[in-house]
Every structure is written in structure tokens, then in C-alpha cells.
Design a protein around this motif. Sequence first.
Motif, PDB file in Angstrom:
ATOM      1  N   SER A 111       0.825  -1.192   0.000  1.00  0.00           N
ATOM      2  CA  SER A 111       0.000   0.000   0.000  1.00  0.00           C
ATOM      3  C   SER A 111       0.868   1.254   0.000  1.00  0.00           C
ATOM      4  O   SER A 111       1.857   1.355   0.708  1.00  0.00           O
ATOM      5  N   ARG A 112       0.491   2.218  -0.773  1.00  0.00           N
ATOM      6  CA  ARG A 112       1.239   3.481  -0.866  1.00  0.00           C
ATOM      7  C   ARG A 112       1.278   4.182   0.489  1.00  0.00           C
ATOM      8  O   ARG A 112       2.231   4.856   0.830  1.00  0.00           O
ATOM      9  N   GLN A 118       9.250   9.524  -0.722  1.00  0.00           N
ATOM     10  CA  GLN A 118      10.444   9.764  -1.516  1.00  0.00           C
ATOM     11  C   GLN A 118      10.502  11.249  -1.852  1.00  0.00           C
ATOM     12  O   GLN A 118       9.505  11.857  -2.186  1.00  0.00           O
ATOM     13  N   ARG A 119      11.679  11.762  -1.753  1.00  0.00           N
ATOM     14  CA  ARG A 119      11.845  13.168  -2.081  1.00  0.00           C
ATOM     15  C   ARG A 119      12.113  13.318  -3.563  1.00  0.00           C
ATOM     16  O   ARG A 119      12.803  12.508  -4.169  1.00  0.00           O
ATOM     17  N   ALA A 120      11.562  14.360  -4.118  1.00  0.00           N
ATOM     18  CA  ALA A 120      11.833  14.658  -5.526  1.00  0.00           C
ATOM     19  C   ALA A 120      13.236  15.243  -5.619  1.00  0.00           C
ATOM     20  O   ALA A 120      13.647  16.063  -4.795  1.00  0.00           O
TER      21      ALA A 120
END
Length: 129
Positions: A111-112, A118-120
Amino acid sequence: MSGMNVTVMTKIVSRVLSMSVVSARITTDEWMKHLGEQFRRRRLLNDMDQEYTASLAGVSVGALKNLESGKGASVRTLVSVARVLNATEWLLALQPAISVSPIDIMRRSNSRRFRPRQRAYKPRKACKE
């Protein structure tokens, strides 16, 4: 496995399945009454009266009467009386051993919602001098 063992296992499995179907239909009040009756029977088998049992358990006679009649009792009363009546195996039956950690399940979930964020990544522009 011999034929006899298979027959015995079949009877056990069918009994457990029928018990789970029946137990799903029993109301909370009926469970409380049944549990209270079991405590009362255990106390009488030990040849103990309510006053003596209550004093050993450190609870009031009224609390013991409520437990035995199915009118409700605190967890403390239930545990105290179970200990006095040597019925702690009943308490152990309420809490089976956990074989899988709920935290591990959560971590392994696809599941998300449970995945780490996560960092861009944006490359920084070079400074001009």
C-alpha cells in the motif's frame, strides 16, 4: 495417517467449525452469562463460597456476584478471580501467541500509505559569478 486418526481429525475439525458458526451467533450478554456460569461452577468445585473467594481475589462480593451472574465485571475482577480459582489457562486461551509482527506486516505492505516518502530530486543550477 491411519484411518482412525483421519476420522478423529475430521470430527475435531467439524466440531471446531460448528463452534465458530455457533459462537458468531451468540450475543455479548450470552457470552457474559456463560462465562459467569463457568466461574461459578469452578468456585463450587473448589468448595468455596462467594465471600471467601472475593476476599482471596481482593474484590467485593458484589463484583464477584456480577461476574458470576453475567452482569459484567472489570478485567481486573475477572483476572483476580481466575487466579484464585486456578483458571489462568482460560486467560491464556484469550491471548494466543502472535506469530507475525503487525509492524512487519505494515512494512511489507504494498500500500502506498505505508511506503516511505520519496523526495523529488532536482539538480541545482550552477551559480554564475
